[in-house]
Enzyme design. Structure first.
Site, PDB file in Angstrom:
ATOM      1  N   ASN A  34      39.039  37.112  36.533  1.00  0.00           N
ATOM      2  CA  ASN A  34      38.858  38.320  35.714  1.00  0.00           C
ATOM      3  C   ASN A  34      39.387  38.084  34.298  1.00  0.00           C
ATOM      4  O   ASN A  34      39.646  39.028  33.563  1.00  0.00           O
ATOM      5  CB  ASN A  34      39.590  39.502  36.349  1.00  0.00           C
ATOM      6  CG  ASN A  34      39.099  39.784  37.748  1.00  0.00           C
ATOM      7  OD1 ASN A  34      37.889  39.811  37.985  1.00  0.00           O
ATOM      8  ND2 ASN A  34      40.012  39.966  38.687  1.00  0.00           N
ATOM      9  N   HIS A 121      38.655  51.156  44.424  1.00  0.00           N
ATOM     10  CA  HIS A 121      39.445  49.963  44.764  1.00  0.00           C
ATOM     11  C   HIS A 121      40.476  50.220  45.872  1.00  0.00           C
ATOM     12  O   HIS A 121      40.985  51.324  46.040  1.00  0.00           O
ATOM     13  CB  HIS A 121      40.174  49.490  43.499  1.00  0.00           C
ATOM     14  CG  HIS A 121      40.798  48.147  43.641  1.00  0.00           C
ATOM     15  ND1 HIS A 121      42.146  47.967  43.843  1.00  0.00           N
ATOM     16  CD2 HIS A 121      40.241  46.909  43.643  1.00  0.00           C
ATOM     17  CE1 HIS A 121      42.406  46.668  43.930  1.00  0.00           C
ATOM     18  NE2 HIS A 121      41.266  46.001  43.805  1.00  0.00           N
ATOM     19  N   GLU A 167      36.599  54.495  39.022  1.00  0.00           N
ATOM     20  CA  GLU A 167      36.772  53.330  38.152  1.00  0.00           C
ATOM     21  C   GLU A 167      35.773  53.494  37.010  1.00  0.00           C
ATOM     22  O   GLU A 167      34.685  54.026  37.215  1.00  0.00           O
ATOM     23  CB  GLU A 167      36.461  52.029  38.905  1.00  0.00           C
ATOM     24  CG  GLU A 167      37.480  51.696  39.965  1.00  0.00           C
ATOM     25  CD  GLU A 167      37.097  50.478  40.805  1.00  0.00           C
ATOM     26  OE1 GLU A 167      36.500  49.525  40.277  1.00  0.00           O
ATOM     27  OE2 GLU A 167      37.402  50.498  42.004  1.00  0.00           O
ATOM     28  N   SER A 171      34.507  47.122  40.176  1.00  0.00           N
ATOM     29  CA  SER A 171      34.939  45.725  40.212  1.00  0.00           C
ATOM     30  C   SER A 171      33.993  44.804  40.956  1.00  0.00           C
ATOM     31  O   SER A 171      33.941  43.619  40.663  1.00  0.00           O
ATOM     32  CB  SER A 171      36.324  45.639  40.856  1.00  0.00           C
ATOM     33  OG  SER A 171      36.285  46.098  42.194  1.00  0.00           O
ATOM     34  N   HIS A 199      38.553  46.829  34.817  1.00  0.00           N
ATOM     35  CA  HIS A 199      37.567  45.815  34.410  1.00  0.00           C
ATOM     36  C   HIS A 199      36.908  46.136  33.066  1.00  0.00           C
ATOM     37  O   HIS A 199      36.015  45.404  32.626  1.00  0.00           O
ATOM     38  CB  HIS A 199      36.523  45.627  35.516  1.00  0.00           C
ATOM     39  CG  HIS A 199      37.161  45.074  36.751  1.00  0.00           C
ATOM     40  ND1 HIS A 199      37.296  43.734  36.992  1.00  0.00           N
ATOM     41  CD2 HIS A 199      37.783  45.707  37.787  1.00  0.00           C
ATOM     42  CE1 HIS A 199      37.948  43.545  38.134  1.00  0.00           C
ATOM     43  NE2 HIS A 199      38.255  44.735  38.632  1.00  0.00           N
ATOM     44  N   LYS A 229      43.706  41.203  33.759  1.00  0.00           N
ATOM     45  CA  LYS A 229      42.293  40.822  33.735  1.00  0.00           C
ATOM     46  C   LYS A 229      41.960  40.375  32.298  1.00  0.00           C
ATOM     47  O   LYS A 229      42.426  39.323  31.892  1.00  0.00           O
ATOM     48  CB  LYS A 229      41.455  41.954  34.285  1.00  0.00           C
ATOM     49  CG  LYS A 229      41.941  42.299  35.727  1.00  0.00           C
ATOM     50  CD  LYS A 229      41.121  43.308  36.442  1.00  0.00           C
ATOM     51  CE  LYS A 229      41.811  43.845  37.678  1.00  0.00           C
ATOM     52  NZ  LYS A 229      42.119  42.868  38.728  1.00  0.00           N
TER      53      LYS A 229
HETATM   54  C1  LIG Z   1      39.523  48.223  39.999  1.00  0.00           C
HETATM   55  C2  LIG Z   1      40.859  47.609  40.209  1.00  0.00           C
HETATM   56  N1  LIG Z   1      41.954  48.388  40.141  1.00  0.00           N
HETATM   57  C3  LIG Z   1      43.178  47.886  40.336  1.00  0.00           C
HETATM   58  C4  LIG Z   1      43.374  46.560  40.626  1.00  0.00           C
HETATM   59  C5  LIG Z   1      44.753  46.051  40.864  1.00  0.00           C
HETATM   60  O1  LIG Z   1      45.270  45.502  39.703  1.00  0.00           O
HETATM   61  P1  LIG Z   1      46.307  44.296  39.788  1.00  0.00           P
HETATM   62  O2  LIG Z   1      45.509  43.049  40.021  1.00  0.00           O
HETATM   63  O3  LIG Z   1      46.999  44.323  38.479  1.00  0.00           O
HETATM   64  O4  LIG Z   1      47.229  44.579  40.923  1.00  0.00           O
HETATM   65  C6  LIG Z   1      42.273  45.700  40.690  1.00  0.00           C
HETATM   66  C7  LIG Z   1      42.482  44.264  40.986  1.00  0.00           C
HETATM   67  O5  LIG Z   1      41.687  43.576  41.539  1.00  0.00           O
HETATM   68  C8  LIG Z   1      40.979  46.240  40.481  1.00  0.00           C
HETATM   69  O6  LIG Z   1      39.891  45.474  40.556  1.00  0.00           O
END
Ligand SMILES: Cc1ncc(COP(=O)(O)O)c(C=O)c1O
Length: 374
Positions: A34, A121, A167, A171, A199, A229
């Protein structure tokens, strides 16, 4: 019989279903991270850390933010993030996972309702498991379904606050939420809109402020900007009215009962904010790469999402993992994604476009798809 027999059996079941996960080394051209703007390895971030070390900033925080772990670097980052994104305040968490879990488990109260998108997510699901509020999923990106779910809950006698969780850029599908319509739905229902920008931050919006930039600073909007990311670091910034971040400091268990993240990383994230603000050249390059990939990979079945996340849905788990293995053997780091990360029957290759790959790399990947997916 081993005391861990039930765990071993479960792993065997995963194996039989082609769902067992394994850690594999990082090899091949990057089509899976990412690190969209190729900042993770940028010397500017390493220099920010080195410069902070030279100023005497410690590697470890030494404790929870509420004890001795609170460092001036954390506070400087949060002040800068609030200014940058345009929110009244910001609170930095060690990961986006903990942040989402804290938002959803802590803010909605008993008697409230959380309406969330079906494709949200796993970190939001973590919060949903813990919340005392009622919860309901609605079909992906269906604005009317959000409104209907709220109306149905009110009709059943629901009187609390409604929280809408989405979101901004999904993702695993790379598509965008209809944020303006969702904001209107939130306004019409006196609801709070929680937007995970994981993202989108760095990639979209003026100065990389994300897809929800126009909504930032509103009284009923909370955004999450992950730093691991496009920002190339780690952690996550919750941007919200001050009462919300103050509440998380007082009631968010994942924030309270956890060692504060490294002050050195806070310094790196602060630099990353400055870099993404001035990264129009990188965003333009990524946009061109996306257009090229849509041309080259679209004919092989990759979905044109209009973003740097292009899913190529193969459906079956075993087929997906076989295809991923063949593409990896050819030197391209494309990963297969299976349930429960994505819905059953939609296993896919998740092609992630980053500035760690060139247009020539994308063309070469298309040639490999020609053989592998034939
Ligand atoms: C949409 C989304 N939210 C939250 C997260 C979590 O973030 P982090 O990787 O900082 O724990 C991710 C990670 O893959 C994600 O894709």
């Amino acid at each position: 019989m081993s005391v861990f027999e039930p765990l071993a059996s479960d792993l065997q079941r995963l194996d039989a279903a082609s769902r067992r996960r394994r850690l594999i080394p990082r090899t091949g051209t990057d089509f899976s991270s990412n690190d969209y703007l190729a900042l993770a390895g940028d010397p500017a971030l390493a220099e920010a850390v080195a410069e902070a070390v030279a100023r005497g900033v410690p590697a470890g925080s030494g404790g929870s933010r509420l004890l001795r772990g609170n460092h001036a670097e954390h506070e400087a980052l949060e002040a800068e993030a609030a200014r940058f994104f345009g929110s009244e305040s910001a609170l930095w968490f060690a990961t986006g996972y903990t942040a989402n879990s804290a938002i959803i488990s802590t803010l909605p109260q008993r008697g409230d309702l959380v309406v969330y998108d079906d494709l949200i997510h796993a970190s939001v699901h973590e919060g949903l498991r813990l919340t005392r509020a009622e919860t309901v999923a609605v079909p992906h990106n269906d604005v009317d379904a959000f409104a209907d779910a709220i109306a149905a809950w009110r009709a059943r006698g629901g009187t609390g606050r409604v929280w809408i969780a989405v979101e901004s850029l999904y993702s695993m599908d790379g598509d965008r939420a209809p944020l303006a319509d969702l904001a209107a739905t939130a306004d019409a229902n006196d609801a709070v809109l929680v937007i995970d920008e994981a993202h989108a931050t760095g990639v979209f919006g003026a100065g990389g402020r994300g897809l929800a930039a126009a909504l930032e600073g509103r009284e009923n909007v909370i955004t999450l900007h992950t730093c691991g990311k496009a920002m190339g670091c780690e952690g996550a910034l919750v941007c919200a009215p001050a009462v919300v971040t103050d509440f998380l400091v007082n009631r968010g268990r994942g924030f309270i009962f956890s060692t504060a993240p490294s002050p050195l990383m806070a310094a790196a994230v602060r630099t990353a904010l400055r870099i993404i603000e001035d990264a129009d050249d990188r965003r333009a390059k990524l946009a061109a790469l996306i257009v090229h990939a849509e041309r080259m990979l679209g004919s092989h079945g990759a979905l044109i999402s209009g973003s740097q996340v292009m899913p190529l849905i193969l459906g079956e788990d075993a087929r997906t993992m076989r295809a991923a293995g063949a593409v990896q053997a050819a030197g391209f780091d494309v990963r297969g994604i299976r349930p429960p990360t994505v819905p059953a029957g939609t296993s896919r290759l998740r092609i992630s476009l980053t500035l760690n790959a060139t247009e020539d790399d994308v063309s070469a990947l298309a040639a490999v798809f020609q053989d592998v997916l034939a």
